[in-house]
Each structure stands twice: as C-alpha cells, then as structure tokens.
Design an enzyme around this catalytic site. Structure first.
Site, PDB file in Angstrom:
ATOM      1  NE  ARG A 124      -4.347  -1.944   2.057  1.00  0.00           N
ATOM      2  CZ  ARG A 124      -4.181  -3.085   2.659  1.00  0.00           C
ATOM      3  NH1 ARG A 124      -3.288  -3.183   3.509  1.00  0.00           N
ATOM      4  NH2 ARG A 124      -5.143  -3.947   2.412  1.00  0.00           N
ATOM      5  CE  LYS A 146       0.405  12.508 -15.649  1.00  0.00           C
ATOM      6  NZ  LYS A 146       0.244  13.544 -16.710  1.00  0.00           N
ATOM      7  CD  GLU A 188       7.764  16.756 -22.360  1.00  0.00           C
ATOM      8  OE1 GLU A 188       7.163  17.335 -21.996  1.00  0.00           O
ATOM      9  OE2 GLU A 188       7.284  15.655 -23.165  1.00  0.00           O
ATOM     10  CE  LYS A 228       5.840  17.408 -14.632  1.00  0.00           C
ATOM     11  NZ  LYS A 228       6.213  16.075 -15.171  1.00  0.00           N
ATOM     12  CD  GLU A 238      -3.312  15.364 -16.425  1.00  0.00           C
ATOM     13  OE1 GLU A 238      -2.208  15.682 -17.075  1.00  0.00           O
ATOM     14  OE2 GLU A 238      -3.385  14.116 -15.920  1.00  0.00           O
ATOM     15  NE  ARG A 242       0.884  16.816 -13.053  1.00  0.00           N
ATOM     16  CZ  ARG A 242       1.320  16.077 -12.223  1.00  0.00           C
ATOM     17  NH1 ARG A 242       0.844  15.727 -10.884  1.00  0.00           N
ATOM     18  NH2 ARG A 242       2.513  15.094 -12.452  1.00  0.00           N
ATOM     19  CG  ASN A 246      -1.099  16.327 -20.699  1.00  0.00           C
ATOM     20  OD1 ASN A 246      -0.478  15.399 -20.875  1.00  0.00           O
ATOM     21  ND2 ASN A 246      -1.719  16.827 -19.741  1.00  0.00           N
ATOM     22  CG  HIS A 249       2.217  15.627 -24.152  1.00  0.00           C
ATOM     23  ND1 HIS A 249       2.780  16.845 -24.171  1.00  0.00           N
ATOM     24  CD2 HIS A 249       3.079  14.469 -23.599  1.00  0.00           C
ATOM     25  CE1 HIS A 249       3.886  16.484 -23.557  1.00  0.00           C
ATOM     26  NE2 HIS A 249       4.047  15.155 -23.254  1.00  0.00           N
ATOM     27  CG  HIS A 253       0.097  10.793 -26.212  1.00  0.00           C
ATOM     28  ND1 HIS A 253      -0.371  11.306 -25.125  1.00  0.00           N
ATOM     29  CD2 HIS A 253       1.347  10.656 -25.745  1.00  0.00           C
ATOM     30  CE1 HIS A 253       0.426  11.422 -23.982  1.00  0.00           C
ATOM     31  NE2 HIS A 253       1.659  11.166 -24.548  1.00  0.00           N
ATOM     32  CG  HIS A 266       6.992  10.977 -25.484  1.00  0.00           C
ATOM     33  ND1 HIS A 266       5.797  11.061 -25.409  1.00  0.00           N
ATOM     34  CD2 HIS A 266       7.343  12.112 -24.317  1.00  0.00           C
ATOM     35  CE1 HIS A 266       5.323  11.912 -24.602  1.00  0.00           C
ATOM     36  NE2 HIS A 266       6.198  12.460 -24.064  1.00  0.00           N
TER      37      HIS A 266
END
Length: 367
Positions: A124, A146, A188, A228, A238, A242, A246, A249, A253, A266
């Site tokens: 956990r 993330k 980035e 960031k 997010e 936030r 992206n 992206h 993507h 990427h």
C-alpha cells in the site's frame, strides 16, 4: 562538479527536492543515506542502463555504506505492462521490502513510471527515489508523481499518483545519451516555456543548440522543472491547470500511436505536436502566426522536427490521427480536449475542440 541547482516541489508534507547538475548524485549523499535504514538500496533498472551506469551508481552508494540490491528488467515499453508490474512487485516482496525503506528508479521514463507504480501499490505504498538517466525523464516523468503502465487501450492508462521522495537529475548520467535522445528530451524543456514562461523561451531561442550542453543545459533543466513544480503544487492530480503540461501531447500521442514501433521518439512526437498546437491556434485566430512560426523555427534550430513530414515515419492518415485524439485521457464528455495557445508563454485549455475543423486542419498539414 558544477554548481548544484536545487528545485523544491512544494507539496506540504510530501514536498521533495530535485537536484540538478553535474555531480548531483555525489552531492545527494547525506540525503540518500537516510532513506535506507536497513543498509541496502533496492534499485530497479533495465539491462541497458545497468550496463552503462549500475557499477558507477553502486560504487557511489557503497561510499555511503549502502549495499545495492538490483532488480533488472528488459529495456523498452514492453516492460511497462501488467506483466512487468507484477514482476517488479514480486521482486520487491521477495526481498521483503519494508515501508521504511525507499526504492531507487535508475533509468528513463519507462523505469521511473514502472518503479513508481510498483512502489505505490506494494504494501500500500513505499517510498521511491528517481535517478533519471535521460534528459526527457529528468525534465518530465521523474517530477510530479504520475506513475503508470501501458495497457491495450493506450499508454499510461493504468497508474497512480505517487510522489518520489527525492529526484537526482545528474548531468553526468547523460554523457552516454545519443544526440537524438538528448534533442528529444529538450522538447519537454521548451514546452514549459511555451506554456507559461515567455522570457524563458526568449533565452532558449537566443541560445539555440548551445542550450543542449553544460551549465546552459543545467539552467534550462532547472527552469523547466521549477515551472512544472509550480503547476504540480497547484494541481497535483491533474484536475485543472496541470492539464496545460500536456501541450503538444494530444497531437503527439496520436503520432506515437499510429507510427510503427520505435520509429519515432516521444520527444519528437511532442515537438511536432507542439508546433501543430501553435499552428492550429494560429489557424483559429487565437494566436499570432508569427509566434507559431517562431516555435517551429526554434524546434528546427535545435534539430527537432516541427511538422509531420519531418518525422522518421511519414505515412499518416488525418482521420486515424483524430480518432486517436478521441482516446486522450484529458477528454471529457466525449469531446476532444486540446491545449492551445494565445501567444508564446500563454497556453490555455479548450475542452471541446471542433472535430470537423480539426480534421480539416490535419488534412492540410499532411498534404
């Protein structure tokens, strides 16, 4: 050793520092040592990174009185899967990992995401430390919490928000990075400037290719991480602002998903996606065309692609790409969410893009 830059990610009791610069790993000695009360450092990496960096990192940790216990997985996105997650969690449990000790993620974004997710679900939640070995991971996936794996539905569709306890962005670990990967990581950095820091973009634009090395790179990495960190502190999970991170992206993507495996990076897809986000903003009249042109020109100046035709794969279909955009995690109520721009340094969220107009734009861009 260069000057070590320190950026704080301000999340109250879960706040942590990011150490940036040549020699950052050595500079983190005292902070690292206190994270391993049993005198061992369980470290997750992949076979490729292990061959390049494991011996050196192990030697530095040995100087702190720590014994490294490595878990080595296969390199590449295939390890970022349910099977890969199960393998790492089982390996942690085989070692009887305790919640009082941290796990080290040594590698690029795949290792950071996989290790972070494994740390989030094992017993956990156990702590973990990011030691990213790619520029992309240093400025993007290692900061912000993330974590996740890929599923048959797409990249990062299963995961958890689980913040690291420390991030060590040591420029020395980038020495073995191919130039293509370094440029891909830079996408980035410039993305952060384009979202909300116009003066940073001015500095990056003035530096050109020189920004990819030495102290100039350290400063750019720290600036992008600091930007960031501010966004993450405001919107950790997010739910709002936030999503700005992206930028590029949603387009990017789609290109990644439609390209043959390993054909494009990427960061290359994000670069093209960012240029398209600005071009689409200009097409709609939201952003001055001169700003969109500056973005494309700077990407090309540092060796990044700025249009679909400049990617390694060029056989694209506009309808297929827009269909990929419909699967984006940011979307709400069945509408495509796009991160667009009013100007350099002024990005915004459009929660309901006009799909017919977007398709026509993409057809024009691909023609």
């Amino acid at each position: 050793m260069s000057e070590i830059l320190r950026v704080n990610v301000g999340l109250g009791e879960r706040a942590y520092d990011v150490l940036v610069g040549s020699g950052a790993l050595a500079a983190a000695g005292a902070e690292l040592g206190e994270r391993f009360p049993r005198g061992r450092a369980i470290l997750v990496t992949d076979r490729h990174v292990a061959n390049l960096h494991l011996e050196r990192v192990s030697d530095q940790l040995a100087g702190l009185g720590l014994r490294v216990d490595p878990i080595i997985v296969e390199p590449g996105e295939t390890s970022k899967s349910w099977a890969g997650l199960e393998s790492v969690v089982d390996a942690l449990l085989d070692r009887n990992v305790e919640r009082s000790e941290a796990i080290i993620a040594l590698g690029g974004g795949v290792i950071g995401d996989l290790t972070g997710f494994a740390a989030a679900v094992t017993k956990r939640g156990v702590d973990f430390i990011q030691i990213p070995t790619t520029l992309l991971a240093q400025v993007d996936s290692s900061v912000g919490g993330k974590t996740g794996i890929n599923t048959r539905h797409g990249k990062n569709f299963a995961g958890a928000f689980h913040q690291p306890r420390l991030v060590i962005a040591d420029r020395d670990l980038l020495a073995t990075l191919p130039d293509r990967e370094r440029r891909a990581g830079y996408a980035e950095i410039v993305k952060a400037a384009l979202i909300g820091d116009a003066p940073l973009f001015d500095r990056l634009e003035a530096a050109g290719k020189d920004v990819l090395d030495g102290a100039a790179l350290d400063a750019a990495v720290a600036a992008a991480i600091a930007f960031k960190a501010r966004i993450v502190a405001e919107d950790e999970r997010e739910g709002g602002v936030r999503a700005l991170l992206n930028l590029g992206h949603t387009f990017g993507h789609a290109f990644e998903a439609d390209a043959p495996k390993d054909m494009i990076r990427h960061g290359e897809a994000v670069a093209v996606g960012t240029a398209l986000a600005f071009a689409y903003s200009a097409h709609r009249g939201d952003c001055p065309a001169v700003d969109a042109n500056r973005v494309s020109a700077h990407l090309r100046a540092v060796g990044l692609p700025a249009s679909p035709a400049e990617l390694a794969h060029t056989d694209w279909d506009a309808a297929s790409l827009v269909d990929r955009m419909r699967d984006d995690k940011k979307n709400r109520d069945g509408r495509i969410t796009l991160i667009l721009a009013r100007a350099i340094g002024d990005a915004w969220i459009d929660p309901a893009a006009d799909e017919a107009d977007l398709l026509a734009f993409m057809e024009t861009q691909l023609s």
